[in-house]
Motif scaffolding. Structure first.
Motif, PDB file in Angstrom:
ATOM      1  N   VAL A  94       0.862  -1.179   0.000  1.00 15.04           N
ATOM      2  CA  VAL A  94       0.000   0.000   0.000  1.00 15.04           C
ATOM      3  C   VAL A  94       0.900   1.231   0.000  1.00 15.04           C
ATOM      4  O   VAL A  94       1.917   1.254   0.696  1.00 15.04           O
ATOM      5  CB  VAL A  94      -0.904  -0.005   1.254  1.00 15.04           C
ATOM      6  N   PRO A  95       0.582   2.278  -0.777  1.00 14.93           N
ATOM      7  CA  PRO A  95       1.407   3.503  -0.724  1.00 14.93           C
ATOM      8  C   PRO A  95       1.579   3.979   0.709  1.00 14.93           C
ATOM      9  O   PRO A  95       0.632   3.937   1.506  1.00 14.93           O
ATOM     10  CB  PRO A  95       0.595   4.497  -1.559  1.00 14.93           C
ATOM     11  N   ALA A  96       2.796   4.391   1.055  1.00 12.35           N
ATOM     12  CA  ALA A  96       3.114   4.722   2.447  1.00 12.35           C
ATOM     13  C   ALA A  96       2.130   5.700   3.057  1.00 12.35           C
ATOM     14  O   ALA A  96       1.691   5.531   4.202  1.00 12.35           O
ATOM     15  CB  ALA A  96       4.539   5.281   2.524  1.00 12.35           C
ATOM     16  N   GLN A  97       1.745   6.723   2.283  1.00 13.38           N
ATOM     17  CA  GLN A  97       0.842   7.733   2.830  1.00 13.38           C
ATOM     18  C   GLN A  97      -0.571   7.193   3.053  1.00 13.38           C
ATOM     19  O   GLN A  97      -1.361   7.800   3.778  1.00 13.38           O
ATOM     20  CB  GLN A  97       0.782   8.957   1.897  1.00 13.38           C
ATOM     21  N   SER A  98      -0.868   6.034   2.450  1.00 15.14           N
ATOM     22  CA  SER A  98      -2.208   5.452   2.566  1.00 15.14           C
ATOM     23  C   SER A  98      -2.296   4.320   3.582  1.00 15.14           C
ATOM     24  O   SER A  98      -3.382   3.800   3.836  1.00 15.14           O
ATOM     25  CB  SER A  98      -2.677   4.937   1.194  1.00 15.14           C
ATOM     26  N   MET A  99      -1.163   3.915   4.156  1.00 14.08           N
ATOM     27  CA  MET A  99      -1.185   2.815   5.119  1.00 14.08           C
ATOM     28  C   MET A  99      -2.084   3.098   6.326  1.00 14.08           C
ATOM     29  O   MET A  99      -2.864   2.216   6.733  1.00 14.08           O
ATOM     30  CB  MET A  99       0.231   2.478   5.578  1.00 14.08           C
ATOM     31  N   PRO A 100      -2.024   4.299   6.936  1.00  9.73           N
ATOM     32  CA  PRO A 100      -2.938   4.564   8.058  1.00  9.73           C
ATOM     33  C   PRO A 100      -4.402   4.451   7.653  1.00  9.73           C
ATOM     34  O   PRO A 100      -5.221   3.906   8.400  1.00  9.73           O
ATOM     35  CB  PRO A 100      -2.573   5.996   8.472  1.00  9.73           C
ATOM     36  N   ALA A 101      -4.732   4.938   6.454  1.00  6.61           N
ATOM     37  CA  ALA A 101      -6.112   4.847   5.977  1.00  6.61           C
ATOM     38  C   ALA A 101      -6.516   3.398   5.751  1.00  6.61           C
ATOM     39  O   ALA A 101      -7.676   3.015   6.010  1.00  6.61           O
ATOM     40  CB  ALA A 101      -6.270   5.646   4.690  1.00  6.61           C
ATOM     41  N   ALA A 102      -5.584   2.570   5.270  1.00 10.16           N
ATOM     42  CA  ALA A 102      -5.881   1.154   5.035  1.00 10.16           C
ATOM     43  C   ALA A 102      -6.222   0.450   6.349  1.00 10.16           C
ATOM     44  O   ALA A 102      -7.168  -0.347   6.420  1.00 10.16           O
ATOM     45  CB  ALA A 102      -4.703   0.478   4.351  1.00 10.16           C
TER      46      ALA A 102
END
Length: 226
Positions: A94-102
């Protein structure tokens, strides 16, 4: 945290069975290997992956499961849809900036008393060393573990279990290892072809003979989050 000698699937199955899970979301399912194994064990499985072509292959391979095209950070499911959500070697893709959202999405679609299972490889071990000429995931793997730690510290999830273990992979030769890497991510093919001689050298240096096969060790971390 404990260090054990065990394979990945038994760890996942034990956690699911202890939770009495029935419906499972396989995030980043790829061609459906985990989905297939879970479906054979009687779980109701849904696989999610952003690549439509791969989802089509997974659906053909595992007709008893449902497969959808979508991303981890925007899951196309209602709140509390699943008893368990699994990221197997997937969070670091997952793109690093999207990991928290995932991870937030995983929590959203998880039913009460369910678990989020995240299995991540460490940037260490023979497997990782031989893979390095094709793709260096040192930074992204660290970011994935960091995202998990942040989710725990921020109270999004709680850590129920953490197990560090060695995954043992067996290959007949370096060509089979390269084929395995390319199957997991076809985008690696050009780099693997360009670095074939280096990969073959590293394989001969780090793989251990086991009968007619060769083994490569990959340290892994299993997280069970609630």
């Amino acid at each position: 945290m404990s260090q054990v000698k065990v394979d990945t699937l038994p760890l996942i199955l034990a956690a699911l069975q202890k939770d009495k899970a029935q419906s499972v979301l396989d995030v980043g399912c790829g061609r459906g290997r985990l989905s297939s194994a879970l479906a054979q064990q009687g779980f109701s499985v849904t696989g999610l992956d952003p690549q439509a072509e791969i989802i089509s292959k997974a659906a053909a391979a595992v007709p008893s499961a449902r497969f959808d095209v979508g991303t981890a950070e925007r899951m196309p499911y209602a709140d509390r849809s699943f008893d368990a959500v699994i990221f197997l070697n997937a969070l670091h893709h997952v793109p690093a900036q999207s990991m928290p959202a995932a991870l937030k999405e995983a929590r959203r679609v998880l039913r009460e008393n369910g678990s989020i299972i995240v299995v991540e490889p460490k940037a260490a071990g023979a497997f990782f060393t031989v893979m390095l000429p094709v793709e260096d995931e040192t930074e992204i793997r660290a970011l994935a573990e960091g995202a998990i730690s942040d989710a725990i510290e921020n109270g999004l999830v709680s850590l129920k279990a953490k197990v560090v273990y060695d995954r043992i992979s067996r290959f007949a030769n370096a060509d089979k290892f390269i084929a395995f890497l390319n199957e997991a991510d076809p985008m690696r093919a050009s780099a693997a072809a360009a670095e074939k001689a280096t990969i073959e050298r590293l394989f001969s240096e780090h793989a251990e003979r086991d009968g007619d096969m060769f083994t490569l060790v990959q340290p892994m971390t299993f997280f069970q989050l609630v």
